[in-house]
Design an enzyme around this catalytic site. Structure first.
Site, short mmCIF file in Angstrom:
data_model
loop_
_atom_site.label_atom_id
_atom_site.label_comp_id
_atom_site.label_asym_id
_atom_site.label_seq_id
_atom_site.Cartn_x
_atom_site.Cartn_y
_atom_site.Cartn_z
N ARG A 78 16.32 5.34 10.64
CA ARG A 78 15.12 5.65 9.99
C ARG A 78 13.81 5.10 10.42
O ARG A 78 13.87 3.73 10.52
CB ARG A 78 15.45 5.21 8.57
CG ARG A 78 14.37 5.40 7.74
CD ARG A 78 14.53 5.04 6.20
NE ARG A 78 13.13 5.21 5.62
CZ ARG A 78 12.84 4.47 4.86
NH1 ARG A 78 13.19 3.35 4.35
NH2 ARG A 78 11.51 4.78 4.04
N HIS A 122 4.70 5.58 5.59
CA HIS A 122 5.16 4.37 5.45
C HIS A 122 3.92 3.36 5.47
O HIS A 122 3.88 2.29 6.25
CB HIS A 122 6.12 3.71 6.13
CG HIS A 122 7.17 2.49 5.79
ND1 HIS A 122 8.44 2.59 5.56
CD2 HIS A 122 6.53 1.25 5.18
CE1 HIS A 122 8.92 1.19 5.06
NE2 HIS A 122 7.79 0.63 5.12
N GLU A 167 8.45 4.06 -0.80
CA GLU A 167 8.13 3.27 -2.01
C GLU A 167 6.61 3.51 -2.36
O GLU A 167 5.69 2.84 -2.31
CB GLU A 167 8.12 1.82 -1.49
CG GLU A 167 9.63 1.49 -1.06
CD GLU A 167 9.79 -0.05 -0.70
OE1 GLU A 167 8.63 -0.58 -0.61
OE2 GLU A 167 10.70 -0.44 -0.32
N ASN A 297 15.60 2.18 -2.10
CA ASN A 297 15.40 1.04 -1.48
C ASN A 297 15.61 -0.29 -2.56
O ASN A 297 15.04 -0.18 -3.41
CB ASN A 297 13.94 0.78 -1.10
CG ASN A 297 13.60 1.92 -0.08
OD1 ASN A 297 14.37 2.58 0.53
ND2 ASN A 297 12.43 1.64 0.52
N TYR A 299 16.49 -4.39 -3.29
CA TYR A 299 16.64 -5.83 -2.74
C TYR A 299 16.94 -6.84 -3.94
O TYR A 299 17.94 -7.58 -3.66
CB TYR A 299 15.27 -6.26 -2.45
CG TYR A 299 14.82 -5.38 -0.94
CD1 TYR A 299 15.41 -6.11 0.31
CD2 TYR A 299 14.12 -4.44 -1.02
CE1 TYR A 299 15.13 -5.44 1.32
CE2 TYR A 299 13.84 -3.72 0.00
CZ TYR A 299 14.24 -4.26 1.47
OH TYR A 299 13.99 -3.62 2.34
N GLU A 356 16.99 1.51 2.05
CA GLU A 356 16.70 0.15 2.52
C GLU A 356 17.63 -0.82 1.59
O GLU A 356 17.68 -0.63 0.64
CB GLU A 356 15.32 -0.38 2.46
CG GLU A 356 14.36 0.26 3.31
CD GLU A 356 12.85 -0.19 3.09
OE1 GLU A 356 12.52 -1.31 2.65
OE2 GLU A 356 12.03 0.55 3.51
O1 IFM Z 1 9.39 -4.74 4.76
C1 IFM Z 1 9.50 -4.04 3.54
C2 IFM Z 1 9.45 -2.50 3.64
O2 IFM Z 1 8.29 -2.32 4.57
C3 IFM Z 1 9.26 -1.76 2.48
N1 IFM Z 1 10.65 -2.16 1.77
C4 IFM Z 1 10.53 -3.41 1.64
C5 IFM Z 1 10.50 -4.40 2.84
C6 IFM Z 1 10.76 -5.86 2.65
O3 IFM Z 1 9.73 -6.18 1.96
#
Ligand code: IFM
Length: 452
Positions: A78, A122, A167, A297, A299, A356
């Site tokens: 990606r 992006h 995002e 995405n 985290y 992500e």
């Molecule tokens: O690096 C970023 C990415 O560009 C978008 N999502 C989160 C990642 C980590 O912060």
């Protein structure tokens, strides 16, 4: 005791990057200035005054990087396309050298048996469009469709997986409300207009991509979070509902045909005097165009309590005893499972792809040249176990991309945060596979891994 976690043989295993974070060559071969060029060249905006002028020099080293991907057994990659490389002024004159770069990249991927997933936006808006009003202006959504058309006419015969935006929450809130990302505004009205025009540009671009890229799968990469209240008190429950509104429902509801959430619209009106009078007839139907997959995405989760940090975000709450990455983000894999189930059961997307997931740890090479990033490996492994658990619960997941293939420019944090499975020595531009990369390579070869 170990448990074997297995995935279907056709599961899409990939890694992700973004143009501004890796390419460098910020002003070469006819590329126009982007808002991130302008922002990072402005003193005080990025940690240590760093910028993406050179980054990982991927623009020149792309062939070696593709070889690395092949060595990792990646089935998909990606990447994002830099809009100002294609249309230096945002619209109008096309820069053939920019299109040629991505053309070669796509051919190089296909030659190595790696499926290209192209993200159109992006975060690197052409500065010329920002000067003409940026995302708060409806004309930027129109320009995005022109850009999507130009790119997909050229690549649509070979790229079969398209992601319109990455995002939109970050573009809108980090870029226009808090101002820690380009273009650096602090304005609630601009933020709301940006949300709408990002979503509208997505909705308008989907049929264009389908027309130029027959049979392609099209989606959008969101960064929704599991939001949990810090306590069972009424005020914390309300805080969690507010955060869920801004972070999740403001994007998901319109995309899945529910319109903008009334509580968020009311709050923006009461607290900031923002009216959604920029919504025109037909917009909401355009935004809710059916897509082939929801990109997720993920985290960490958000813990909400009834007070706000000075920047209008919920304060960061640290849970004693839980591990945190070097970004200060809590490591909480079950939140991933909870979120995936919620997205599936609440919104019923046709399918879902993890676009992500990853962690920032700076473990670098030791004297023997080995980068033992066990904490990243654990993070990815434990989150993948939750992906499997969600699949077992019926969530239609068919792909996973780590963030990131290699260390890169982490926006306002510059090069201080390393998310890569591949170590990058920025002085020499040498790459080195970390332990997590070797583990990921084996996982792909074996359709799974052993969970201790
Ligand atoms: O690096 C970023 C990415 O560009 C978008 N999502 C989160 C990642 C980590 O912060």
């Amino acid at each position: 005791m170990t448990k074997q976690v297995t995935f279907p043989h056709d599961f899409i295993w990939g890694a992700a990057t973004a143009a501004y974070q890796i390419e460098g060559a910020w002003d070469q071969d006819g590329k126009g200035e982007s808002i991130w060029d302008r922002f990072s060249h402005t003193p005080g905006k990025v940690l240590n005054g760093e910028n993406g002028d050179v980054a990982c020099d991927h623009y020149h080293r792309w062939q070696d990087d593709l070889d690395l991907m092949a060595a990792l057994n990646l089935r998909a990659y990606r990447f994002s396309i830099a809009w100002p490389r294609i249309l230096p002024a945002g619209r109008g004159q096309v820069n053939p050298a920019g299109l040629d770069f991505y053309d070669r990249l796509v051919d190089g991927l296909l030659a190595r048996g790696i499926r290209p997933f192209a993200t159109l936006y992006h975060w690197d808006l052409p500065q010329a469009l920002e000067d003409a009003g940026g995302w708060p202006a409806r004309s930027t959504a129109e320009a995005f469709v022109e850009y999507a058309d130009v790119v997909s006419r050229r690549l649509g015969d070979r790229v079969q997986d398209w992601i319109t935006h990455n995002e939109p929450f970050c573009t809108a809130f980090l870029g226009h409300m808090i101002g820690v990302h380009a273009p650096g505004h602090n304005d609630a009205a601009k933020t709301a207009r940006t949300v709408h025009h990002l979503l509208l540009s997505h909705g308008w671009a989907v049929p264009v991509l389908r027309a130029n890229s027959p049979g392609a799968r099209v989606g959008l990469a969101l960064n929704p979070n599991e939001v949990v209240p810090a306590s069972a008190s009424q005020v914390d429950l309300r805080a969690a509902a507010r955060e869920d509104g801004i972070r999740n429902r403001l994007f998901l509801d319109p995309l899945y045909h529910r319109g903008y959430p009334a509580d968020v619209v009311e709050r923006l009106d009461v607290e900031y005097g923002v009216r959604f009078d920029f919504v025109q007839p037909g917009d909401m139907d355009a935004i809710a165009v059916p897509t082939d997959f929801m990109g997720v995405n993920y985290y960490n989760r958000t813990i909400a309590r009834d007070e706000e940090a000075p920047n209008n975000l919920p304060p960061a709450i640290t849970v004693e005893g839980n591990e945190h990455t070097e970004m200060g983000w809590e490591v909480y894999p079950p939140g991933f499972y909870n979120l995936l189930c919620r997205l599936h059961f609440d919104y019923r997307p046709a399918s879902m792809i993890i676009t992500e997931n990853g962690a920032s740890y700076s473990d670098g090479p030791d004297a023997a040249g080995r980068s033992a990033d066990q904490r990243r490996l654990n993070y990815i492994r434990d989150h993948l176990a939750e992906v499997r658990r969600a699949m077992d619960a019926g969530v239609p997941l068919n792909g996973y991309f780590t963030w990131s293939l290699m260390d890169n420019f982490e926006w306002a944090f510059g090069y201080s945060q390393r998310f890569g499975m591949v170590w990058v020595d920025y002085a020499t531009q040498q790459r080195l596979l970390k332990d997590s990369a070797l583990w990921y390579r084996d996982l792909i070869a074996n359709d799974g891994f052993a969970l201790p």
